[in-house]
Design a protein around this motif. Sequence first.
Motif, PDB file in Angstrom:
ATOM      1  N   LEU A   4      40.668  41.298  32.820  1.00 34.24           N
ATOM      2  CA  LEU A   4      41.502  40.278  32.186  1.00 34.24           C
ATOM      3  C   LEU A   4      41.293  40.446  30.692  1.00 34.24           C
ATOM      4  O   LEU A   4      40.159  40.314  30.204  1.00 34.24           O
ATOM      5  N   VAL A   5      42.355  40.762  29.987  1.00 36.52           N
ATOM      6  CA  VAL A   5      42.245  41.063  28.574  1.00 36.52           C
ATOM      7  C   VAL A   5      43.125  40.106  27.781  1.00 36.52           C
ATOM      8  O   VAL A   5      44.354  40.118  27.918  1.00 36.52           O
ATOM      9  N   GLU A   6      42.477  39.293  26.964  1.00 34.95           N
ATOM     10  CA  GLU A   6      43.190  38.338  26.122  1.00 34.95           C
ATOM     11  C   GLU A   6      43.537  38.977  24.777  1.00 34.95           C
ATOM     12  O   GLU A   6      42.801  39.829  24.272  1.00 34.95           O
ATOM     13  N   ALA A  24      46.347  41.150  33.169  1.00 35.90           N
ATOM     14  CA  ALA A  24      45.478  41.204  34.340  1.00 35.90           C
ATOM     15  C   ALA A  24      45.684  42.501  35.106  1.00 35.90           C
ATOM     16  O   ALA A  24      46.810  42.994  35.223  1.00 35.90           O
ATOM     17  N   SER A  25      44.596  43.032  35.649  1.00 36.67           N
ATOM     18  CA  SER A  25      44.678  44.228  36.475  1.00 36.67           C
ATOM     19  C   SER A  25      43.473  44.297  37.399  1.00 36.67           C
ATOM     20  O   SER A  25      42.470  43.621  37.185  1.00 36.67           O
ATOM     21  N   GLY A  26      43.601  45.102  38.462  1.00 41.06           N
ATOM     22  CA  GLY A  26      42.471  45.330  39.351  1.00 41.06           C
ATOM     23  C   GLY A  26      42.317  44.331  40.483  1.00 41.06           C
ATOM     24  O   GLY A  26      41.317  44.384  41.206  1.00 41.06           O
ATOM     25  N   PHE A  27      43.274  43.426  40.648  1.00 39.61           N
ATOM     26  CA  PHE A  27      43.226  42.489  41.764  1.00 39.61           C
ATOM     27  C   PHE A  27      44.655  42.095  42.119  1.00 39.61           C
ATOM     28  O   PHE A  27      45.595  42.371  41.386  1.00 39.61           O
ATOM     29  N   ASP A  31      47.904  36.605  44.430  1.00 42.78           N
ATOM     30  CA  ASP A  31      46.978  35.813  45.231  1.00 42.78           C
ATOM     31  C   ASP A  31      46.135  34.860  44.379  1.00 42.78           C
ATOM     32  O   ASP A  31      45.329  34.090  44.923  1.00 42.78           O
ATOM     33  N   TYR A  32      46.281  34.951  43.083  1.00 40.54           N
ATOM     34  CA  TYR A  32      45.453  34.141  42.194  1.00 40.54           C
ATOM     35  C   TYR A  32      46.309  33.335  41.223  1.00 40.54           C
ATOM     36  O   TYR A  32      47.397  33.750  40.848  1.00 40.54           O
ATOM     37  N   ALA A  98      40.945  34.224  36.426  1.00 44.14           N
ATOM     38  CA  ALA A  98      41.707  34.257  37.677  1.00 44.14           C
ATOM     39  C   ALA A  98      40.995  33.413  38.715  1.00 44.14           C
ATOM     40  O   ALA A  98      39.790  33.567  38.930  1.00 44.14           O
ATOM     41  N   GLY A  99      41.756  32.524  39.335  1.00 41.89           N
ATOM     42  CA  GLY A  99      41.142  31.653  40.325  1.00 41.89           C
ATOM     43  C   GLY A  99      42.174  30.788  41.004  1.00 41.89           C
ATOM     44  O   GLY A  99      43.199  31.299  41.472  1.00 41.89           O
TER      45      GLY A  99
END
Length: 123
Positions: A4-6, A24-27, A31-32, A98-99
Amino acid sequence: EVQLVESGGGLVQAGGSLRLSCAASGFAFDDYAIGWFRQAPGKERVGVSCISSRDSNTNYADSVKGRFTISSDNAQNTIYLQMNSLKPEDTAVYYCAAGYCTDRIYLHEYDYWGQGTRVTVSS
């Protein structure tokens, strides 16, 4: 790898605007939910806003309602936080995470965190 890169932080005068981005990447993005949090100097990290990637449900902290707008570009896996009418008390490091998006935007409901971007609002 989850990332997650701001970006988009900076120095702005009171009354000004900034737009923060969270890439966002890698998930599984759908789903989040993605939340924005901030931590002012010497204070605890608190929730600012969140958005569900699946149904675009949004929540805002009372302190930013009417001034901040969260949005999502699902095609780009990117979440934005448009911040208008900025006040000196908005000065903080802003984090995306992410959540799960609830109306209270609790920290413990978020699994993955970015490194933060600093926002400074001068009076």
